[in-house]
Design a protein around this motif. Structure first.
Motif, PDB file in Angstrom:
ATOM      1  N   PRO A  20      -7.944  19.674  16.343  1.00  0.00           N
ATOM      2  CA  PRO A  20      -7.330  20.993  16.567  1.00  0.00           C
ATOM      3  C   PRO A  20      -7.543  21.517  17.981  1.00  0.00           C
ATOM      4  O   PRO A  20      -8.173  22.558  18.200  1.00  0.00           O
ATOM      5  CB  PRO A  20      -8.034  21.874  15.529  1.00  0.00           C
ATOM      6  N   ILE A  21      -6.992  20.786  18.964  1.00  0.00           N
ATOM      7  CA  ILE A  21      -7.216  21.165  20.360  1.00  0.00           C
ATOM      8  C   ILE A  21      -5.913  21.239  21.146  1.00  0.00           C
ATOM      9  O   ILE A  21      -5.938  21.393  22.371  1.00  0.00           O
ATOM     10  CB  ILE A  21      -8.187  20.176  21.052  1.00  0.00           C
ATOM     11  N   SER A  22      -4.763  21.118  20.477  1.00  0.00           N
ATOM     12  CA  SER A  22      -3.424  21.244  21.071  1.00  0.00           C
ATOM     13  C   SER A  22      -3.031  20.024  21.892  1.00  0.00           C
ATOM     14  O   SER A  22      -3.440  19.878  23.060  1.00  0.00           O
ATOM     15  CB  SER A  22      -3.309  22.504  21.937  1.00  0.00           C
ATOM     16  N   SER A  23      -2.229  19.161  21.311  1.00  0.00           N
ATOM     17  CA  SER A  23      -1.757  17.970  22.018  1.00  0.00           C
ATOM     18  C   SER A  23      -0.783  18.337  23.128  1.00  0.00           C
ATOM     19  O   SER A  23      -0.836  17.779  24.232  1.00  0.00           O
ATOM     20  CB  SER A  23      -1.093  16.999  21.037  1.00  0.00           C
ATOM     21  N   SER A  24       0.109  19.316  22.857  1.00  0.00           N
ATOM     22  CA  SER A  24       1.080  19.699  23.883  1.00  0.00           C
ATOM     23  C   SER A  24       0.393  20.296  25.096  1.00  0.00           C
ATOM     24  O   SER A  24       0.780  20.050  26.243  1.00  0.00           O
ATOM     25  CB  SER A  24       2.104  20.688  23.302  1.00  0.00           C
ATOM     26  N   GLY A  25      -0.652  21.092  24.852  1.00  0.00           N
ATOM     27  CA  GLY A  25      -1.402  21.671  25.962  1.00  0.00           C
ATOM     28  C   GLY A  25      -2.123  20.620  26.775  1.00  0.00           C
ATOM     29  O   GLY A  25      -2.113  20.651  28.010  1.00  0.00           O
ATOM     30  N   HIS A  26      -2.742  19.651  26.100  1.00  0.00           N
ATOM     31  CA  HIS A  26      -3.454  18.592  26.816  1.00  0.00           C
ATOM     32  C   HIS A  26      -2.476  17.670  27.560  1.00  0.00           C
ATOM     33  O   HIS A  26      -2.797  17.187  28.652  1.00  0.00           O
ATOM     34  CB  HIS A  26      -4.311  17.776  25.850  1.00  0.00           C
ATOM     35  N   LEU A  27      -1.316  17.437  26.969  1.00  0.00           N
ATOM     36  CA  LEU A  27      -0.310  16.636  27.684  1.00  0.00           C
ATOM     37  C   LEU A  27       0.151  17.349  28.948  1.00  0.00           C
ATOM     38  O   LEU A  27       0.337  16.713  29.999  1.00  0.00           O
ATOM     39  CB  LEU A  27       0.884  16.364  26.767  1.00  0.00           C
ATOM     40  N   ALA A  28       0.340  18.667  28.861  1.00  0.00           N
ATOM     41  CA  ALA A  28       0.774  19.427  30.038  1.00  0.00           C
ATOM     42  C   ALA A  28      -0.272  19.356  31.145  1.00  0.00           C
ATOM     43  O   ALA A  28       0.061  19.165  32.330  1.00  0.00           O
ATOM     44  CB  ALA A  28       1.041  20.882  29.646  1.00  0.00           C
ATOM     45  N   GLN A 196       2.383  27.441  11.657  1.00  0.00           N
ATOM     46  CA  GLN A 196       2.802  26.182  12.275  1.00  0.00           C
ATOM     47  C   GLN A 196       3.820  26.433  13.379  1.00  0.00           C
ATOM     48  O   GLN A 196       3.820  25.757  14.407  1.00  0.00           O
ATOM     49  CB  GLN A 196       3.397  25.242  11.221  1.00  0.00           C
ATOM     50  N   GLY A 197       4.678  27.428  13.172  1.00  0.00           N
ATOM     51  CA  GLY A 197       5.638  27.794  14.215  1.00  0.00           C
ATOM     52  C   GLY A 197       4.951  28.310  15.463  1.00  0.00           C
ATOM     53  O   GLY A 197       5.338  27.972  16.591  1.00  0.00           O
ATOM     54  N   ILE A 198       3.907  29.120  15.294  1.00  0.00           N
ATOM     55  CA  ILE A 198       3.111  29.580  16.440  1.00  0.00           C
ATOM     56  C   ILE A 198       2.483  28.387  17.150  1.00  0.00           C
ATOM     57  O   ILE A 198       2.328  28.376  18.377  1.00  0.00           O
ATOM     58  CB  ILE A 198       2.021  30.572  15.977  1.00  0.00           C
ATOM     59  N   GLY A 199       2.133  27.366  16.372  1.00  0.00           N
ATOM     60  CA  GLY A 199       1.513  26.173  16.944  1.00  0.00           C
ATOM     61  C   GLY A 199       2.437  25.323  17.790  1.00  0.00           C
ATOM     62  O   GLY A 199       1.982  24.361  18.414  1.00  0.00           O
ATOM     63  N   THR A 200       3.728  25.659  17.843  1.00  0.00           N
ATOM     64  CA  THR A 200       4.639  24.935  18.734  1.00  0.00           C
ATOM     65  C   THR A 200       4.462  25.367  20.190  1.00  0.00           C
ATOM     66  O   THR A 200       4.955  24.688  21.099  1.00  0.00           O
ATOM     67  CB  THR A 200       6.113  25.153  18.318  1.00  0.00           C
ATOM     68  N   ARG A 206      -1.103  22.808  16.770  1.00  0.00           N
ATOM     69  CA  ARG A 206      -0.297  22.839  15.553  1.00  0.00           C
ATOM     70  C   ARG A 206      -1.174  22.612  14.325  1.00  0.00           C
ATOM     71  O   ARG A 206      -1.110  23.354  13.353  1.00  0.00           O
ATOM     72  CB  ARG A 206       0.808  21.782  15.603  1.00  0.00           C
ATOM     73  N   SER A 207      -2.005  21.567  14.397  1.00  0.00           N
ATOM     74  CA  SER A 207      -2.865  21.283  13.248  1.00  0.00           C
ATOM     75  C   SER A 207      -3.877  22.405  13.044  1.00  0.00           C
ATOM     76  O   SER A 207      -4.129  22.831  11.915  1.00  0.00           O
ATOM     77  CB  SER A 207      -3.586  19.944  13.435  1.00  0.00           C
ATOM     78  N   GLY A 208      -4.442  22.905  14.144  1.00  0.00           N
ATOM     79  CA  GLY A 208      -5.426  23.972  14.030  1.00  0.00           C
ATOM     80  C   GLY A 208      -4.838  25.249  13.460  1.00  0.00           C
ATOM     81  O   GLY A 208      -5.425  25.866  12.558  1.00  0.00           O
ATOM     82  N   SER A 209      -3.673  25.652  13.943  1.00  0.00           N
ATOM     83  CA  SER A 209      -3.064  26.888  13.458  1.00  0.00           C
ATOM     84  C   SER A 209      -2.581  26.733  12.025  1.00  0.00           C
ATOM     85  O   SER A 209      -2.658  27.672  11.226  1.00  0.00           O
ATOM     86  CB  SER A 209      -1.901  27.304  14.369  1.00  0.00           C
ATOM     87  N   ALA A 235       8.610  18.745  10.441  1.00  0.00           N
ATOM     88  CA  ALA A 235       8.598  19.522  11.688  1.00  0.00           C
ATOM     89  C   ALA A 235       8.766  18.613  12.901  1.00  0.00           C
ATOM     90  O   ALA A 235       9.555  18.902  13.815  1.00  0.00           O
ATOM     91  CB  ALA A 235       7.298  20.320  11.789  1.00  0.00           C
ATOM     92  N   ILE A 236       8.045  17.495  12.930  1.00  0.00           N
ATOM     93  CA  ILE A 236       8.134  16.567  14.054  1.00  0.00           C
ATOM     94  C   ILE A 236       9.486  15.871  14.075  1.00  0.00           C
ATOM     95  O   ILE A 236      10.099  15.681  15.142  1.00  0.00           O
ATOM     96  CB  ILE A 236       6.993  15.542  13.997  1.00  0.00           C
ATOM     97  N   LEU A 237       9.990  15.493  12.898  1.00  0.00           N
ATOM     98  CA  LEU A 237      11.318  14.875  12.838  1.00  0.00           C
ATOM     99  C   LEU A 237      12.394  15.839  13.333  1.00  0.00           C
ATOM    100  O   LEU A 237      13.318  15.443  14.038  1.00  0.00           O
ATOM    101  CB  LEU A 237      11.620  14.434  11.402  1.00  0.00           C
ATOM    102  N   GLY A 238      12.256  17.114  12.963  1.00  0.00           N
ATOM    103  CA  GLY A 238      13.215  18.111  13.428  1.00  0.00           C
ATOM    104  C   GLY A 238      13.179  18.278  14.934  1.00  0.00           C
ATOM    105  O   GLY A 238      14.226  18.386  15.591  1.00  0.00           O
TER     106      GLY A 238
END
Length: 304
Positions: A20-28, A196-200, A206-209, A235-238
């Motif tokens: 729960p550490i945000s993959s999108s944030g770490h990728l950025a 989960q939407g906030i986690g986008t 995402r997992s944490g939220s 969610a990921i498929l969408g």
């Protein structure tokens, strides 16, 4: 992008997607450190698809049971029998022929797929949560490219606060629960979908939220963790379908080999981190990650 950079990004995605550490944030942050500008969003989504494969592999038995319950539900509704037409996914007692709502002695009932009734509730919960997440995701997808990195770093701190608060809440209220298991209700699924939407948003896990949302709505720790990953599948498929139009751009800007290597690394490390996280969830140790996220967020706010 080199193969080495793609592999590192894949490892970052694989580890951070489930922890729960945000993959999108770490990728950025990783892309900024590598000096990679204008990386197509679809590349990030493809790394998410690789970790999605890890989810399906890890929860394959539970997913198979949900599909079996869904097929039985459809067939019963279509055969015109009283037990089929009158059975409700939210009825307090199981319909004829189903296993009882209470588990046998010395066993722990699976709150998501333990009975057909619980399975039907889980299926509906996934649908409702996904709808809410989809609506929010449409708006956040337009905001993400414009957000500065400082917002991502602030998101790390928000995630840490969510983990601490939800863990304390769960430990306080889980011990007070008694009676027959009720599964995930529609109001709970709507709140989980919102979280989960906030986690986008980058920086907010995402997992944490999603796990926090499930715990705060009254779902116990083990079921909250499992449901958070099962509900991530649509969610990921969408997200992939929304960005699939840029598939050619990814191939031309990054190359097929780096994409393949990045996805392979994301899958392998994703499966490993998922295995670790499920153990931590059952032990109620998610707040530990706040010790990493808060300093990370503060340092990011200072240096970025």
């Amino acid at each position: 992008m080199s193969v080495f950079q793609a592999i590192i990004l894949g490892v970052v995605q694989g580890i951070a997607e489930f922890l729960p550490i945000s993959s999108s944030g770490h990728l950025a942050v990783a892309q900024r450190l590598f000096g990679l500008e204008d990386v197509p969003l679809l590349f990030d989504v493809m790394l998410h698809l690789a970790t999605l494969a890890a989810v399906i592999l890890y929860f394959r038995k539970k997913i198979a049971r949900l599909f079996a319950i869904l097929f039985r539900w459809i067939l019963r509704k279509g055969d015109g029998s009283p037990s089929a037409t009158m059975a409700s996914p939210f009825s307090p007692t199981p319909s004829a022929g189903e296993s009882p709502a209470t588990p046998p002695a010395n066993t722990e009932l699976d709150l998501l797929t333990g009975t057909d009734e619980l399975g039907r509730k889980t299926i509906l919960a996934v649908i409702f949560a996904t709808l809410v997440t989809g609506v929010i995701g449409v708006f956040t997808s337009k905001l993400i490219p414009e957000l500065p990195l400082k917002v991502t770093c602030a998101g790390f701190i928000v995630t840490a606060c969510l983990l601490i608060f939800s863990s304390l809440w769960s430990k306080k209220h889980d011990s007070k629960k008694s009676g027959e298991p009720k599964g995930i209700s529609i109001p709970q699924s709507l709140f989980i979908g919102f979280m989960q939407g906030i986690g986008t948003l980058p920086g907010i896990s995402r997992s944490g939220s999603t796990i926090a949302g499930a715990q705060l709505s009254g779902v116990n720790r083990a079921a909250a963790g499992e449901f958070s990953f099962i509900v991530s599948i649509p969610a990921i498929l969408g997200a992939f379908l929304l960005e699939a139009k840029d598939l050619g751009e990814v191939s031309s800007q990054i190359g097929a080999l780096p994409v393949f290597c990045g996805c392979l690394a994301s899958f392998a490390w994703g499966y490993l981190s998922l295995s670790i996280l499920m153990k931590l969830i059952r032990k109620g140790k998610l707040e530990w990650f706040a010790c990493y996220l808060i300093p990370l967020g503060i340092l990011g706010l200072i240096f970025f």
